[in-house]
Design a protein around this motif. Structure first.
Motif, PDB file in Angstrom:
ATOM      1  N   VAL A  90       0.836  -1.206   0.000  1.00  0.00           N
ATOM      2  CA  VAL A  90       0.000   0.000   0.000  1.00  0.00           C
ATOM      3  C   VAL A  90       0.877   1.264   0.000  1.00  0.00           C
ATOM      4  O   VAL A  90       0.576   2.241  -0.700  1.00  0.00           O
ATOM      5  CB  VAL A  90      -0.977   0.005   1.200  1.00  0.00           C
ATOM      6  N   LYS A  91       1.984   1.215   0.753  1.00  0.00           N
ATOM      7  CA  LYS A  91       2.914   2.361   0.777  1.00  0.00           C
ATOM      8  C   LYS A  91       3.406   2.694  -0.633  1.00  0.00           C
ATOM      9  O   LYS A  91       3.450   3.859  -1.024  1.00  0.00           O
ATOM     10  CB  LYS A  91       4.138   2.015   1.642  1.00  0.00           C
ATOM     11  N   ARG A  92       3.799   1.658  -1.378  1.00  0.00           N
ATOM     12  CA  ARG A  92       4.292   1.893  -2.748  1.00  0.00           C
ATOM     13  C   ARG A  92       3.191   2.476  -3.622  1.00  0.00           C
ATOM     14  O   ARG A  92       3.435   3.335  -4.459  1.00  0.00           O
ATOM     15  CB  ARG A  92       4.827   0.590  -3.367  1.00  0.00           C
TER      16      ARG A  92
ATOM     17  N   GLY B 247      11.278   2.855   3.405  1.00  0.00           N
ATOM     18  CA  GLY B 247      11.779   3.423   4.641  1.00  0.00           C
ATOM     19  C   GLY B 247      11.063   4.689   5.077  1.00  0.00           C
ATOM     20  O   GLY B 247      11.240   5.142   6.212  1.00  0.00           O
ATOM     21  N   GLU B 248      10.277   5.261   4.170  1.00  0.00           N
ATOM     22  CA  GLU B 248       9.536   6.469   4.541  1.00  0.00           C
ATOM     23  C   GLU B 248       8.518   6.112   5.635  1.00  0.00           C
ATOM     24  O   GLU B 248       7.877   5.064   5.569  1.00  0.00           O
ATOM     25  CB  GLU B 248       8.803   6.991   3.295  1.00  0.00           C
ATOM     26  N   ALA B 249       8.377   6.995   6.619  1.00  0.00           N
ATOM     27  CA  ALA B 249       7.470   6.707   7.730  1.00  0.00           C
ATOM     28  C   ALA B 249       6.015   6.814   7.282  1.00  0.00           C
ATOM     29  O   ALA B 249       5.661   7.689   6.489  1.00  0.00           O
ATOM     30  CB  ALA B 249       7.725   7.675   8.882  1.00  0.00           C
TER      31      ALA B 249
ATOM     32  N   VAL C  42      21.410  -0.974  12.648  1.00  0.00           N
ATOM     33  CA  VAL C  42      20.693  -2.029  11.932  1.00  0.00           C
ATOM     34  C   VAL C  42      19.611  -1.406  11.046  1.00  0.00           C
ATOM     35  O   VAL C  42      19.365  -1.848   9.940  1.00  0.00           O
ATOM     36  CB  VAL C  42      20.050  -3.023  12.928  1.00  0.00           C
ATOM     37  N   LYS C  43      18.973  -0.364  11.576  1.00  0.00           N
ATOM     38  CA  LYS C  43      17.912   0.309  10.825  1.00  0.00           C
ATOM     39  C   LYS C  43      18.392   1.680  10.368  1.00  0.00           C
ATOM     40  O   LYS C  43      19.099   2.364  11.093  1.00  0.00           O
ATOM     41  CB  LYS C  43      16.647   0.453  11.693  1.00  0.00           C
ATOM     42  N   LYS C  44      17.988   2.054   9.165  1.00  0.00           N
ATOM     43  CA  LYS C  44      18.405   3.346   8.619  1.00  0.00           C
ATOM     44  C   LYS C  44      17.609   4.498   9.215  1.00  0.00           C
ATOM     45  O   LYS C  44      18.049   5.629   9.212  1.00  0.00           O
ATOM     46  CB  LYS C  44      18.248   3.350   7.099  1.00  0.00           C
TER      47      LYS C  44
END
Ligand code: CTP
Ligand code: MG
Length: 177
Positions: free
Chosen positions: A104-106, A113-115, A172-174
């Motif tokens: 759904v984000k896409r 990675g966008e919040a 670990v996370k960007k």
């Protein structure tokens, strides 16, 4: 109150483990094989990989099996009872929820990675509960009582935040979400 909190946490452990483990060990072939949707954007994106999915689900099942063993040998009957089915469904459902959210984000044009507040925090709960509703509704009804559900809805974003900040600090996370 404390026993409800403990029950909610105990129920959700197999669903909480897969995401951070996927972040630790993910990489390699993306689940969507680099393919685009008809809108020209990625189906899921590079943040969803087979390795992340496999390690995450296996880790959730392993920790869940440990919970079953612990509760059995210690006679912890005050805790909700996990089963082979419940730990598989919760672990797999958590990451399917995460994948559904990325899909759904896409579609909304959000980059990897966008919040996406609220969805980022509750994807695992929604995925795990939908899968449970399909494959083991009696377990869901017996264990996810209304007070437990309320605690899960409060506890999940808090743990999500804490774990992601730790992951961010350790590199670990960007992003810290
Ligand atoms: N990860 C993975 N496979 C999965 C889930 C997660 O490899 N099935 C790894 C990826 O390296 C990902 C990281 O865990 O970057 C963090 O996961 P998440 O925050 O869910 O992904 P994002 O990179 O934020 O991507 P998206 O925008 O699609 O949520
Ligand atoms: Mg993310």
């Amino acid at each position: 109150m404390l026993s409800t909190l403990l029950s909610a946490f105990w129920i959700m452990v197999p669903a909480y483990v897969p995401n951070p483990v996927a972040a630790l060990c993910g990489g390699g072939t993306p689940i969507d094989f680099d393919r685009n949707h008809s809108d020209g954007r990625r189906l899921l994106g590079d943040g969803k990989t087979y390795r992340g999915l496999a390690c995450g689900v296996l880790a959730g099942i392993t920790v869940g099996a440990l919970q079953i063993w612990l509760a059995g040998t210690r006679g912890w009957t005050f805790l909700p009872q996990h089963t082979a089915a419940s730990i598989v469904i919760l672990s797999l459902g958590a990451l399917l929820g995460d994948m559904g959210k990325s899909f759904v984000k896409r579609r909304l044009g959000k980059k990897r990675g966008e919040a996406w507040p609220i969805a980022d925090q509750y994807d695992l709960v929604i995925g795990a509960f939908i899968l449970m509703l399909i494959f083991d509704p009696s377990w869901l009804l017996a264990n996810i009582t209304f007070p437990v559900l309320v605690i899960i809805l409060i506890l999940t974003p808090i743990l999500h935040r804490v774990v992601n900040i730790i992951g961010y600090l350790y590199g670990v996370k960007k992003e810290p979400w």
